[in-house]
Design a protein around this motif. Structure first.
Motif, PDB file in Angstrom:
ATOM      1  N   GLN A  15       7.135   5.509 -13.054  1.00 56.74           N
ATOM      2  CA  GLN A  15       6.137   4.975 -14.022  1.00 56.74           C
ATOM      3  C   GLN A  15       5.353   4.022 -13.268  1.00 56.74           C
ATOM      4  O   GLN A  15       4.088   4.043 -13.618  1.00 56.74           O
ATOM      5  CB  GLN A  15       6.808   4.686 -15.289  1.00 56.74           C
ATOM      6  CG  GLN A  15       7.644   5.907 -15.979  1.00 56.74           C
ATOM      7  CD  GLN A  15       8.856   5.266 -16.649  1.00 56.74           C
ATOM      8  OE1 GLN A  15       9.609   4.381 -16.081  1.00 56.74           O
ATOM      9  NE2 GLN A  15       8.852   5.702 -17.718  1.00 56.74           N
ATOM     10  N   HIS A  16       5.901   3.253 -12.812  1.00 52.89           N
ATOM     11  CA  HIS A  16       4.845   2.110 -12.113  1.00 52.89           C
ATOM     12  C   HIS A  16       3.870   2.624 -11.161  1.00 52.89           C
ATOM     13  O   HIS A  16       2.755   2.287 -11.246  1.00 52.89           O
ATOM     14  CB  HIS A  16       5.796   1.096 -11.319  1.00 52.89           C
ATOM     15  CG  HIS A  16       4.992   0.208 -10.248  1.00 52.89           C
ATOM     16  ND1 HIS A  16       4.415  -1.004 -10.967  1.00 52.89           N
ATOM     17  CD2 HIS A  16       4.861   0.265  -9.239  1.00 52.89           C
ATOM     18  CE1 HIS A  16       3.940  -1.479  -9.873  1.00 52.89           C
ATOM     19  NE2 HIS A  16       4.108  -0.696  -8.831  1.00 52.89           N
ATOM     20  N   LYS A  17       4.171   3.502 -10.271  1.00 55.76           N
ATOM     21  CA  LYS A  17       3.321   4.307  -9.612  1.00 55.76           C
ATOM     22  C   LYS A  17       2.331   5.244 -10.230  1.00 55.76           C
ATOM     23  O   LYS A  17       1.041   5.116 -10.056  1.00 55.76           O
ATOM     24  CB  LYS A  17       3.949   5.346  -8.649  1.00 55.76           C
ATOM     25  CG  LYS A  17       4.944   4.773  -7.228  1.00 55.76           C
ATOM     26  CD  LYS A  17       5.491   6.084  -6.736  1.00 55.76           C
ATOM     27  CE  LYS A  17       6.477   5.439  -5.639  1.00 55.76           C
ATOM     28  NZ  LYS A  17       6.892   6.654  -4.591  1.00 55.76           N
TER      29      LYS A  17
ATOM     30  N   ALA B 154      -2.000  -2.005  -0.131  1.00 56.59           N
ATOM     31  CA  ALA B 154      -0.986  -1.765  -1.000  1.00 56.59           C
ATOM     32  C   ALA B 154      -0.598  -0.324  -1.542  1.00 56.59           C
ATOM     33  O   ALA B 154       0.369  -0.038  -1.542  1.00 56.59           O
ATOM     34  CB  ALA B 154      -0.974  -2.923  -2.324  1.00 56.59           C
ATOM     35  N   TYR B 155      -1.857   0.190  -1.954  1.00 59.46           N
ATOM     36  CA  TYR B 155      -1.648   1.497  -2.237  1.00 59.46           C
ATOM     37  C   TYR B 155      -1.167   2.314  -1.064  1.00 59.46           C
ATOM     38  O   TYR B 155      -0.746   3.277  -1.266  1.00 59.46           O
ATOM     39  CB  TYR B 155      -3.062   1.948  -2.791  1.00 59.46           C
ATOM     40  CG  TYR B 155      -2.784   3.271  -3.677  1.00 59.46           C
ATOM     41  CD1 TYR B 155      -2.549   3.142  -4.918  1.00 59.46           C
ATOM     42  CD2 TYR B 155      -3.366   4.525  -2.986  1.00 59.46           C
ATOM     43  CE1 TYR B 155      -2.415   4.309  -5.648  1.00 59.46           C
ATOM     44  CE2 TYR B 155      -3.469   5.658  -4.142  1.00 59.46           C
ATOM     45  CZ  TYR B 155      -2.998   5.609  -5.163  1.00 59.46           C
ATOM     46  OH  TYR B 155      -2.682   6.793  -5.947  1.00 59.46           O
TER      47      TYR B 155
ATOM     48  N   ALA C 231       8.659  -2.201   1.635  1.00 63.51           N
ATOM     49  CA  ALA C 231       8.729  -3.552   1.975  1.00 63.51           C
ATOM     50  C   ALA C 231       7.401  -4.290   2.104  1.00 63.51           C
ATOM     51  O   ALA C 231       6.988  -5.233   1.696  1.00 63.51           O
ATOM     52  CB  ALA C 231       9.945  -3.881   2.993  1.00 63.51           C
ATOM     53  N   ARG C 232       6.640  -3.332   2.940  1.00 64.84           N
ATOM     54  CA  ARG C 232       5.266  -3.908   3.258  1.00 64.84           C
ATOM     55  C   ARG C 232       4.573  -3.828   1.859  1.00 64.84           C
ATOM     56  O   ARG C 232       3.680  -4.631   1.728  1.00 64.84           O
ATOM     57  CB  ARG C 232       4.432  -3.075   4.036  1.00 64.84           C
ATOM     58  CG  ARG C 232       5.280  -3.210   5.715  1.00 64.84           C
ATOM     59  CD  ARG C 232       4.702  -2.208   6.602  1.00 64.84           C
ATOM     60  NE  ARG C 232       3.349  -2.890   7.134  1.00 64.84           N
ATOM     61  CZ  ARG C 232       2.628  -2.066   7.974  1.00 64.84           C
ATOM     62  NH1 ARG C 232       2.974  -0.977   8.454  1.00 64.84           N
ATOM     63  NH2 ARG C 232       1.781  -2.944   8.732  1.00 64.84           N
ATOM     64  N   HIS C 233       4.693  -2.848   0.943  1.00 66.33           N
ATOM     65  CA  HIS C 233       3.787  -2.848  -0.320  1.00 66.33           C
ATOM     66  C   HIS C 233       4.161  -4.061  -1.170  1.00 66.33           C
ATOM     67  O   HIS C 233       3.270  -4.654  -1.465  1.00 66.33           O
ATOM     68  CB  HIS C 233       4.183  -1.352  -0.959  1.00 66.33           C
ATOM     69  CG  HIS C 233       3.881  -1.534  -2.402  1.00 66.33           C
ATOM     70  ND1 HIS C 233       2.741  -0.981  -2.719  1.00 66.33           N
ATOM     71  CD2 HIS C 233       4.495  -1.525  -3.586  1.00 66.33           C
ATOM     72  CE1 HIS C 233       2.250  -1.213  -4.175  1.00 66.33           C
ATOM     73  NE2 HIS C 233       3.578  -1.508  -4.636  1.00 66.33           N
ATOM     74  N   ARG C 234       5.576  -4.258  -1.294  1.00 66.73           N
ATOM     75  CA  ARG C 234       5.988  -5.472  -2.125  1.00 66.73           C
ATOM     76  C   ARG C 234       5.394  -6.640  -1.493  1.00 66.73           C
ATOM     77  O   ARG C 234       4.997  -7.454  -2.354  1.00 66.73           O
ATOM     78  CB  ARG C 234       7.470  -5.444  -1.950  1.00 66.73           C
ATOM     79  CG  ARG C 234       7.763  -6.339  -3.053  1.00 66.73           C
ATOM     80  CD  ARG C 234       9.618  -6.494  -3.204  1.00 66.73           C
ATOM     81  NE  ARG C 234      10.032  -5.079  -3.420  1.00 66.73           N
ATOM     82  CZ  ARG C 234      11.000  -4.382  -3.055  1.00 66.73           C
ATOM     83  NH1 ARG C 234      11.547  -4.767  -1.833  1.00 66.73           N
ATOM     84  NH2 ARG C 234      11.336  -2.990  -3.349  1.00 66.73           N
ATOM     85  N   LYS C 235       5.472  -6.910  -0.206  1.00 66.56           N
ATOM     86  CA  LYS C 235       4.676  -8.154   0.019  1.00 66.56           C
ATOM     87  C   LYS C 235       3.411  -8.180  -0.097  1.00 66.56           C
ATOM     88  O   LYS C 235       2.912  -9.330  -0.214  1.00 66.56           O
ATOM     89  CB  LYS C 235       5.031  -8.071   2.010  1.00 66.56           C
ATOM     90  CG  LYS C 235       4.501  -9.422   2.539  1.00 66.56           C
ATOM     91  CD  LYS C 235       4.740  -9.430   4.068  1.00 66.56           C
ATOM     92  CE  LYS C 235       4.435 -10.629   4.699  1.00 66.56           C
ATOM     93  NZ  LYS C 235       4.708 -10.443   6.207  1.00 66.56           N
TER      94      LYS C 235
END
Length: 176
Positions: free
Chosen positions: A72-74, A134-135, A144-148
């Motif tokens: 849902q977040h995506k 981020a996308y 992990a890279r997205h979250r950072k």
């Protein structure tokens, strides 16, 4: 192969991060405006709605990820991303067809307006490559890279969206 694809993707992200602001600035600099019809006068109001919806989606997306609802977040964040693209199209369409609207407020409110507007515009340039990365990291499942990068991009993107609404509400009385 994967490293080469990522390198190529990062190159495109960098090119877009520079090209979009440059093209927008060049289009805004055109003195002779195009006539696409009177409907373009409604675009600032559409842009205000887009910024409002983006702010809501960003907050909802943040809520969803904190709840562990990843799919849902995506979907919600993809909606916010698409609204960003729609904002850009509407913003360019308005500014190539209409003269800029002067802010008529005086005193403290004038300084406040220009602070909001300048910080909004400046941070919109900063957030563009962050959101694109981020996308991309999300899309390629590099969580992990997205979250950072999302930890940096999210508050800036939210600020840009909210100040877009504030700037719109402040200048709205001066639209002709």
């Amino acid at each position: 192969m994967e490293a080469r694809l990522e390198k190529k993707s990062m190159l495109w992200i960098n090119v877009l991060s520079v090209a979009i602001p440059v093209v927008v600035a060049l289009l805004l600099g055109i003195r002779q405006k195009f006539d696409f019809g009177a409907w373009t006068k409604t675009l600032p109001h559409v842009i205000g709605i887009i910024n409002s919806l983006t702010s809501v989606l960003l907050l909802y997306g943040f809520y969803l990820i904190k709840q562990g609802k990843i799919e849902q977040h995506k979907n919600v964040m993809t909606g916010a991303f698409l609204l960003g693209g729609l904002f850009l199209v509407c913003y360019v369409a308005y500014h190539i067809t209409n003269q800029s609207t002067a802010f008529g407020g005086e005193g403290f409110v004038r300084y406040l307006y220009f602070f909001v507007l300048i910080s909004h515009i400046g941070l919109s340039f900063v957030v563009l490559p962050l959101v694109l990365r981020a996308y991309y990291f999300s899309w390629t499942n590099q969580i992990a890279r997205h979250r950072k990068i999302a930890k940096i991009a999210f508050p800036i993107w939210l600020y840009v969206s909210i100040t877009g609404v504030i700037a719109y509400l402040m200048i709205r009385p001066y639209y002709v």
